[in-house]
Design a protein around this motif. Sequence first.
Motif, PDB file in Angstrom:
ATOM      1  N   GLN A 106      40.087  43.661  49.722  1.00 29.95           N
ATOM      2  CA  GLN A 106      39.959  45.066  50.092  1.00 29.95           C
ATOM      3  C   GLN A 106      39.776  45.937  48.851  1.00 29.95           C
ATOM      4  O   GLN A 106      40.271  45.590  47.769  1.00 29.95           O
ATOM      5  N   PRO A 107      39.083  47.075  49.000  1.00 32.43           N
ATOM      6  CA  PRO A 107      39.011  48.020  47.885  1.00 32.43           C
ATOM      7  C   PRO A 107      40.411  48.465  47.475  1.00 32.43           C
ATOM      8  O   PRO A 107      41.271  48.714  48.326  1.00 32.43           O
ATOM      9  N   GLY A 108      40.636  48.539  46.184  1.00 29.93           N
ATOM     10  CA  GLY A 108      41.949  48.898  45.674  1.00 29.93           C
ATOM     11  C   GLY A 108      42.769  47.697  45.248  1.00 29.93           C
ATOM     12  O   GLY A 108      43.776  47.851  44.541  1.00 29.93           O
ATOM     13  N   ASP A 109      42.368  46.491  45.665  1.00 27.56           N
ATOM     14  CA  ASP A 109      43.070  45.291  45.207  1.00 27.56           C
ATOM     15  C   ASP A 109      42.866  45.114  43.699  1.00 27.56           C
ATOM     16  O   ASP A 109      41.793  45.440  43.160  1.00 27.56           O
ATOM     17  N   ILE A 110      43.879  44.585  43.030  1.00 25.46           N
ATOM     18  CA  ILE A 110      43.778  44.268  41.607  1.00 25.46           C
ATOM     19  C   ILE A 110      43.547  42.764  41.481  1.00 25.46           C
ATOM     20  O   ILE A 110      44.403  41.968  41.866  1.00 25.46           O
ATOM     21  N   LEU A 111      42.377  42.386  40.980  1.00 20.24           N
ATOM     22  CA  LEU A 111      42.093  40.970  40.772  1.00 20.24           C
ATOM     23  C   LEU A 111      42.843  40.488  39.534  1.00 20.24           C
ATOM     24  O   LEU A 111      42.684  41.050  38.444  1.00 20.24           O
ATOM     25  N   LEU A 112      43.647  39.455  39.721  1.00 22.28           N
ATOM     26  CA  LEU A 112      44.406  38.884  38.603  1.00 22.28           C
ATOM     27  C   LEU A 112      43.802  37.579  38.111  1.00 22.28           C
ATOM     28  O   LEU A 112      43.737  37.333  36.905  1.00 22.28           O
ATOM     29  N   LYS A 113      43.366  36.734  39.049  1.00 24.49           N
ATOM     30  CA  LYS A 113      42.783  35.448  38.672  1.00 24.49           C
ATOM     31  C   LYS A 113      41.677  35.074  39.649  1.00 24.49           C
ATOM     32  O   LYS A 113      41.766  35.347  40.846  1.00 24.49           O
ATOM     33  N   LEU A 114      40.629  34.464  39.109  1.00 23.99           N
ATOM     34  CA  LEU A 114      39.584  33.861  39.918  1.00 23.99           C
ATOM     35  C   LEU A 114      39.587  32.376  39.591  1.00 23.99           C
ATOM     36  O   LEU A 114      39.261  31.978  38.475  1.00 23.99           O
ATOM     37  N   GLY A 115      39.980  31.557  40.544  1.00 22.53           N
ATOM     38  CA  GLY A 115      40.147  30.149  40.238  1.00 22.53           C
ATOM     39  C   GLY A 115      41.274  29.972  39.242  1.00 22.53           C
ATOM     40  O   GLY A 115      42.383  30.471  39.438  1.00 22.53           O
ATOM     41  N   ASP A 116      40.978  29.288  38.147  1.00 25.38           N
ATOM     42  CA  ASP A 116      41.985  29.056  37.112  1.00 25.38           C
ATOM     43  C   ASP A 116      41.877  30.036  35.952  1.00 25.38           C
ATOM     44  O   ASP A 116      42.640  29.936  34.995  1.00 25.38           O
ATOM     45  N   PRO A 139      41.882  33.896  34.233  1.00 29.19           N
ATOM     46  CA  PRO A 139      42.352  35.265  34.448  1.00 29.19           C
ATOM     47  C   PRO A 139      41.184  36.230  34.575  1.00 29.19           C
ATOM     48  O   PRO A 139      40.149  36.070  33.911  1.00 29.19           O
ATOM     49  N   ALA A 140      41.322  37.216  35.421  1.00 32.31           N
ATOM     50  CA  ALA A 140      40.289  38.231  35.624  1.00 32.31           C
ATOM     51  C   ALA A 140      40.609  39.423  34.733  1.00 32.31           C
ATOM     52  O   ALA A 140      41.403  40.290  35.101  1.00 32.31           O
ATOM     53  N   GLN A 141      40.005  39.454  33.566  1.00 34.69           N
ATOM     54  CA  GLN A 141      40.291  40.517  32.599  1.00 34.69           C
ATOM     55  C   GLN A 141      39.072  41.372  32.300  1.00 34.69           C
ATOM     56  O   GLN A 141      39.207  42.447  31.734  1.00 34.69           O
ATOM     57  N   ASP A 142      37.891  40.879  32.643  1.00 29.85           N
ATOM     58  CA  ASP A 142      36.666  41.609  32.349  1.00 29.85           C
ATOM     59  C   ASP A 142      35.695  41.413  33.505  1.00 29.85           C
ATOM     60  O   ASP A 142      35.483  40.291  33.968  1.00 29.85           O
ATOM     61  N   GLY A 143      35.117  42.519  33.976  1.00 26.79           N
ATOM     62  CA  GLY A 143      34.246  42.453  35.137  1.00 26.79           C
ATOM     63  C   GLY A 143      33.042  41.567  34.932  1.00 26.79           C
ATOM     64  O   GLY A 143      32.676  40.780  35.809  1.00 26.79           O
ATOM     65  N   ARG A 144      32.413  41.647  33.781  1.00 28.59           N
ATOM     66  CA  ARG A 144      31.208  40.856  33.536  1.00 28.59           C
ATOM     67  C   ARG A 144      31.531  39.373  33.394  1.00 28.59           C
ATOM     68  O   ARG A 144      30.793  38.520  33.861  1.00 28.59           O
TER      69      ARG A 144
END
Length: 390
Positions: A319-329, A331-336
């Motif tokens: 949902q919009p507003g969620d904070i992505l912390l990890k994708l797979g193994d 960490p989600a720190q940069d959008g690109r």
Amino acid sequence: MYKALRSFSWPIVAGLLLATIVILRFPEWVGLPRQQVRLEEAQPSMSRLQGPVSYADAASKAAPAVVSLRSTKHSQKPHSLIQDDPLFKHYFNRNPPQGNEELSLGSAVIMSHEGYLLTNNHVTANADTIVVALQDGRQTVARLIGSDPDTDLAVLKIDLANLPAISLGHSEKIRIGDITLAIGNPFGVGQTVTMGIISATGRNQLGLNTYEDFIQTDAAINLGNSGGALIDANGNLIGINTAILSGGSQGIGFAIPIQLAVDVMQSIIAHGQVIRGWLGVEVERLTPELAASYNLPGEDGIVVSGVYPNGPAQRAGLQPGDILLKLGDEPAQDGRQSMNQVARKRPGDNIAIEVLRNGKPLTLTAIIGLRPPVEPAEPPTPESSKNGAS
């Protein structure tokens, strides 16, 4: 009395000076630790003797596989901008575009003896005719096999016998400071070789392409070099020249690493397009202000700013507003970086997504989809910027 003191003072002063010198030179004689200052001396180097005094071998090895492009397209405008350019009139007054035609100049690299060429999408976009001029004087018309606006690459095909093909280098092994040569057709003056070094690697967030992982070089790159070759000191291809800042050579040019370019080319040849994974979300960086508004202690993660209807992310419950912390193994720190990570996945793969929603951790599972094709557009300027979208 004064004369007596004077006669004894000189031997005393001389003795003190001698004692000081001895103590400084041999402190261990009087029980003091020796003070050592260790200086690093350069080892004898043969680099000046071993380094090349000319890069003619590298240039002559690669140059036959670098071609000039002249693409034309019909336009509603009465005249194209390049027709009115004094430089164009000087070099091309013998073969000017006829009627409402626009001319685009560029370069390309012959990648295989079968006649497959790599160039930039912005050189060939919407072209009606693409004329290829080889170094040996031959000319032919190329056909477009496919293009990938997301990386600004296009694949062409020509049908000629005895075609040269460039040898591929290893863009993942280049180092900052390595010598590099740029080969292309700047301003249409003819094939030109310029020299510089690798200034930086992994450049992104320039707003040039959707997927960015540029090699930066100070080898002179100008209008007409787009799609040409960036080679190493041995004449091997390490990049496809694609962009410059400020519209001219300012010592800041960018090339697409050849490993990325070859992956795109092979996918276009095999499938007609580049197969990339897609989640269907738009994200933005978690700024200190956003972190404070979410009552987060740090700034780790990226914010979901939008979700595409009926896309993989929406079907997974993001949902919009969620904070992505990890994708797979990872960490989600940069959008690109996260977008590139998703793009490397195959459609149909599962990926675990760790998010923070209303201050509570949540794990979702999404099925990677196929990134839909984008509509061709004019290449963005270096000053433009965009948030990552996966």
